[in-house]
Write a protein that holds these residues in place. Structure first.
Motif, PDB file in Angstrom:
ATOM      1  N   THR A 118       5.107 -10.680   0.777  1.00 47.53           N
ATOM      2  CA  THR A 118       3.841 -10.296   0.134  1.00 47.53           C
ATOM      3  C   THR A 118       4.071  -9.529  -1.171  1.00 47.53           C
ATOM      4  OG1 THR A 118       3.380  -8.133   1.174  1.00 47.53           O
ATOM      5  CG2 THR A 118       2.722 -10.131   2.391  1.00 47.53           C
ATOM      6  N   GLN A 135      -2.425 -11.869  -1.300  1.00 51.03           N
ATOM      7  CA  GLN A 135      -1.197 -11.088  -1.179  1.00 51.03           C
ATOM      8  C   GLN A 135       0.036 -11.978  -1.042  1.00 51.03           C
ATOM      9  OE1 GLN A 135       0.218  -7.770  -0.751  1.00 51.03           O
ATOM     10  NE2 GLN A 135      -1.498  -7.356  -2.125  1.00 51.03           N
ATOM     11  N   ILE A 136      -0.096 -13.022  -0.254  1.00 49.32           N
ATOM     12  CA  ILE A 136       1.025 -13.951  -0.068  1.00 49.32           C
ATOM     13  C   ILE A 136       1.355 -14.652  -1.377  1.00 49.32           C
ATOM     14  CG2 ILE A 136       1.749 -16.083   1.069  1.00 49.32           C
ATOM     15  CD1 ILE A 136       0.028 -15.164   3.495  1.00 49.32           C
TER      16      ILE A 136
END
Length: 258
Positions: A118, A135-136
């Motif tokens: 992340t 986030q990823i």
């Protein structure tokens, strides 16, 4: 029976790439072999989180490090790994990779695998699906920019680990659909807890004895881990353990598998 043998042979070919190059110093631990991990075959691994793990033999270990890069500690860990001719996998935080791109490039140049963790180490189980995906993707993009100078959410190495191991079914399905393998761990050093390097060495070697093999989780942001690692690698060498280095399939092998 012939078809069964062909399938088994293909599976072995898809997962075990080759033995690692011999270390020029014969008195070192070295990297015993390279294991190619295809997310299609191994979408989720690590016994602490999932039913399956990597196909490791007895006394084989995969060394993984989370949360870096962090120059003061990551540099010491890289030095320890280099001194024993060992290769590891680093699950990086995107904002740290963005802050230290030269260290990311050094890790890759020294043969380590760059994986993803992340952008800011958020607990993805506590945010919306959309924010979790952001986030990823933002983390992958920052890692790719640091490594290759190109921001993209398509990772060069499709390996991902959830912060705190906190996933959701929807996120797991998404990553599997994108052919990104999710890594848990078979056991860990618990180095998020304050302890002396000697205490940590005793803890992780005890867990290794109990498990016999597996994916081990460390954090390259921890001073105690950096201080402990040379002794741990020496322990592996003296007790006949073997280090396995994990890598993604090549572009050509991915095309063949479609």
């Amino acid at each position: 029976m012939i078809v069964f043998r062909i399938v088994i042979a293909a599976l072995i070919t898809s997962t075990v790439a080759a033995h690692a190059e011999s270390c020029p110093r014969p008195d070192t631990l070295g990297t015993a072999r390279v294991l190619t991990v295809d997310p299609k075959t191994y979408p989720r691994v690590g016994k602490q989180s999932f039913p399956d793990t990597l196909p490791l033999g007895d006394r084989e270990v995969v060394l993984t490090f989370d949360d870096g890069p962090n120059p003061p500690t990551t540099s010491k860990i890289l030095a320890a790994l280099a001194s024993e001719c060992v290769r590891a996998t680093f699950f990086m935080i995107g904002q740290s990779a963005a802050a230290h791109p030269q260290l990311v490039k050094r890790m890759a140049a020294e043969g380590h695998t760059i994986a993803h963790h992340t952008f800011a180490h958020a607990d993805l189980k506590k945010v919306s699906f959309e924010k979790a995906v952001e986030q990823i993707d933002r983390g992958i993009s920052a890692d790719e920019m640091a490594l290759n100078g190109k921001a993209t959410s398509v990772p060069t190495t499709p390996f991902f680990r959830f912060p705190y191991f906190e996933s959701t079914p929807a996120l797991l399905d998404l990553l599997q659909s994108r052919r990104i393998a999710v890594f848990g761990a078979d056991f860990w050093a618990s180095d998020w807890n304050p302890m002396t390097p000697q205490q940590q060495l005793e803890l992780v070697t005890g867990r290794l004895k109990a498990n016999g093999k597996g994916i081990i989780l460390f954090h390259d942001t921890k001073g105690q881990t950096a201080a402990m690692l040379p002794d741990f690698l020496r322990y592996l060498r003296n007790n006949n353990y073997k280090v396995v280095h994990i890598v993604p399939p090549t572009a050509s092998s991915r095309a063949i598998s479609h």
